[in-house]
Design an enzyme around this catalytic site. Structure first.
Site, mmCIF file in Angstrom:
data_model
loop_
_atom_site.group_PDB
_atom_site.id
_atom_site.type_symbol
_atom_site.label_atom_id
_atom_site.label_comp_id
_atom_site.label_asym_id
_atom_site.label_seq_id
_atom_site.Cartn_x
_atom_site.Cartn_y
_atom_site.Cartn_z
ATOM 1 N N ARG A 122 58.021 -121.952 23.518
ATOM 2 C CA ARG A 122 59.322 -122.137 22.865
ATOM 3 C C ARG A 122 59.648 -120.899 22.024
ATOM 4 O O ARG A 122 59.618 -119.812 22.569
ATOM 5 C CB ARG A 122 59.320 -123.413 22.016
ATOM 6 C CG ARG A 122 60.685 -124.053 21.896
ATOM 7 C CD ARG A 122 60.625 -125.316 21.084
ATOM 8 N NE ARG A 122 60.063 -126.416 21.849
ATOM 9 C CZ ARG A 122 60.748 -127.154 22.720
ATOM 10 N NH1 ARG A 122 62.006 -126.925 22.936
ATOM 11 N NH2 ARG A 122 60.165 -128.135 23.375
ATOM 12 N N MET A 142 54.830 -119.890 28.190
ATOM 13 C CA MET A 142 55.628 -120.814 27.372
ATOM 14 C C MET A 142 55.342 -120.621 25.884
ATOM 15 O O MET A 142 54.594 -119.734 25.495
ATOM 16 C CB MET A 142 55.316 -122.246 27.775
ATOM 17 C CG MET A 142 56.128 -122.716 28.944
ATOM 18 S SD MET A 142 55.864 -124.483 29.179
ATOM 19 C CE MET A 142 57.218 -124.844 30.273
ATOM 20 N N ASP A 152 52.651 -125.216 22.059
ATOM 21 C CA ASP A 152 53.288 -124.129 21.309
ATOM 22 C C ASP A 152 52.521 -123.790 20.025
ATOM 23 O O ASP A 152 52.659 -122.699 19.494
ATOM 24 C CB ASP A 152 54.736 -124.507 20.938
ATOM 25 C CG ASP A 152 55.548 -124.923 22.158
ATOM 26 O OD1 ASP A 152 55.170 -124.523 23.271
ATOM 27 O OD2 ASP A 152 56.534 -125.654 21.993
ATOM 28 N N GLY A 191 42.989 -109.119 27.946
ATOM 29 C CA GLY A 191 42.917 -107.647 27.969
ATOM 30 C C GLY A 191 44.203 -107.035 28.484
ATOM 31 O O GLY A 191 44.186 -106.022 29.204
ATOM 32 N N ARG A 243 40.518 -147.124 20.569
ATOM 33 C CA ARG A 243 39.124 -147.551 20.329
ATOM 34 C C ARG A 243 38.783 -147.568 18.838
ATOM 35 O O ARG A 243 38.056 -148.443 18.382
ATOM 36 C CB ARG A 243 38.169 -146.679 21.134
ATOM 37 C CG ARG A 243 38.384 -146.952 22.626
ATOM 38 C CD ARG A 243 37.268 -146.484 23.490
ATOM 39 N NE ARG A 243 37.493 -146.962 24.859
ATOM 40 C CZ ARG A 243 36.822 -146.544 25.891
ATOM 41 N NH1 ARG A 243 35.873 -145.650 25.758
ATOM 42 N NH2 ARG A 243 37.082 -147.036 27.094
HETATM 43 O O1 F6P Z 1 57.110 -127.700 23.585
HETATM 44 C C1 F6P Z 1 56.343 -127.612 24.751
HETATM 45 C C2 F6P Z 1 57.108 -126.883 25.825
HETATM 46 O O2 F6P Z 1 56.294 -126.837 26.982
HETATM 47 C C3 F6P Z 1 57.582 -125.477 25.444
HETATM 48 O O3 F6P Z 1 56.568 -124.514 25.532
HETATM 49 C C4 F6P Z 1 58.693 -125.278 26.435
HETATM 50 O O4 F6P Z 1 59.654 -124.373 25.950
HETATM 51 C C5 F6P Z 1 59.288 -126.661 26.560
HETATM 52 O O5 F6P Z 1 58.289 -127.576 26.141
HETATM 53 C C6 F6P Z 1 59.730 -127.007 27.952
HETATM 54 O O6 F6P Z 1 60.381 -128.212 27.890
HETATM 55 P P1 F6P Z 1 60.680 -129.098 29.186
HETATM 56 O O7 F6P Z 1 59.371 -129.624 29.686
HETATM 57 O O8 F6P Z 1 61.570 -130.169 28.705
HETATM 58 O O9 F6P Z 1 61.301 -128.173 30.176
#
Ligand code: F6P
Length: 317
Positions: free
Chosen positions: A170, A168, A126, A184, A23
């Site tokens: 990474r 998650m 991440d 908490g 847009r």
């Molecule tokens: O980078 C985003 C993420 O969700 C990370 O937190 C996780 O380690 C990775 O991607 C998982 O990757 P995939 O979806 O390829 O399993």
């Protein structure tokens, strides 16, 4: 500039960013081509025209309407040449690339090696893009994980159990540290910090003797597996301990207001900067003001603030 391409990874807020790209570009009579399935679509010439109306009704939707994929081929010289050929063939004057470190590394290759005008928009749960305080998607991911933790606490308290919850992120402890503080939680295991499972087990056992019977420990996927930690705590304390991996639910879902606003601001600014000739950069916020930084810097490892968060978690337990 007459035509730009937009390529994305997936996380909450990416669709809001696509909408803003299309847009805002149309305000300058710039046509937007959506590149399907990320860099793989760029290599295969898999494009579709995105009009203002084709992006209506997506601001609240998770994932990416463009679909995405991990492309090993793009990280080869041959793959890159195919991608560049398709950019030229389709008369694309510049690219907006929305994603995390991998996507931004690809953007840097296109800009620095092949002189393709590129602006990056940081979007990753991440939140590990260097020089960028907040990436699109991180806020929603924290809220999704927090909602799950609140529900787990109901059971942890009722059944007097210990829960180890893996989130998650990474190699980055951003989600884990923020969620543990907001939820908490009693402890958090982070890639950026040393941890001692025996010490943690002793604390849990001691707490249990004093009458503290339920614990939630958050573990960042980049440091350890929830199952392994739970097993060791069970063995060391003989207390009932369960594990849970939150996984991809953190990446999906309807974006928070924060992520939608960030997406609108980042994406519109990226289009403006690309149009004005800036390239090989990604957008960011500096003291609440929009700015850009070189992609070469953005893809370096990020030093995130962990210690003060960890301290707070332990003080407030
Ligand atoms: O980078 C985003 C993420 O969700 C990370 O937190 C996780 O380690 C990775 O991607 C998982 O990757 P995939 O979806 O390829 O399993």
């Amino acid at each position: 500039m007459k035509k730009i391409g937009v390529l994305t990874r997936d996380c909450a807020g990416v669709n809001a960013a696509i909408r803003a790209v299309v847009r805002s570009a149309s305000c300058y009579n710039i046509e937007t081509l959506g590149i399907l399935r990320g860099y793989q679509g760029l290599i295969q010439g898999d494009f579709k025209i995105l009009s203002r109306s084709s992006v209506s009704g997506i601001i609240n939707r998770g994932g990416t309407i463009l679909k995405t994929a991990r492309s090993k081929e793009f990280f080869t010289g041959k793959g890159q040449l195919k991608a560049v050929m398709n950019i030229k063939k389709n008369k694309i004057d510049g690219l907006i690339i929305i994603g995390g470190n991998g996507s931004l590394a690809g953007a840097h290759i296109l800009a620095s090696k092949y002189s393709v005008p590129v602006m990056g928009v940081p979007a990753t749960i991440d939140n590990d893009v260097n020089g960028v305080g907040m990436a699109i998607g991180a806020d929603t991911a924290i809220n999704v994980a927090l909602d799950a933790l609140d529900k787990i606490r109901d059971t942890a308290t009722s059944l007097e159990r210990i829960f180890v919850v893996e989130v998650m992120g990474r190699d980055c402890g951003y989600i884990a540290s923020r969620v543990a503080l907001a939820g908490g939680c009693e402890d958090v295991i982070l890639p950026e910090r040393h941890f001692d499972i025996r010490k943690m087990s002793a604390e849990i056992a001691e707490g249990n003797r004093r009458g503290k019977v339920s614990w939630i420990i958050v573990v960042a996927e980049g440091k350890a597996k929830a199952g392994d930690i739970a097993k060791k705590i069970r063995k060391n304390t003989r207390l009932e301990t369960r594990e849970l991996v939150l996984g991809h639910i953190q990446r999906g879902g309807s974006p928070s207001a924060f992520d939608r606003i960030l997406a609108a601001r980042y994406a519109t600014y990226a289009v403006e900067k690309l149009r004005k000739g800036e390239t090989d950069k990604c957008v960011t916020l500096k003291n609440e003001k929009l700015d850009t930084l070189p992609l070469a810097k953005a893809i370096q490892p990020k030093d995130i603030e962990i210690n003060s968060y960890y301290k707070l978690i332990k003080i407030l337990t």
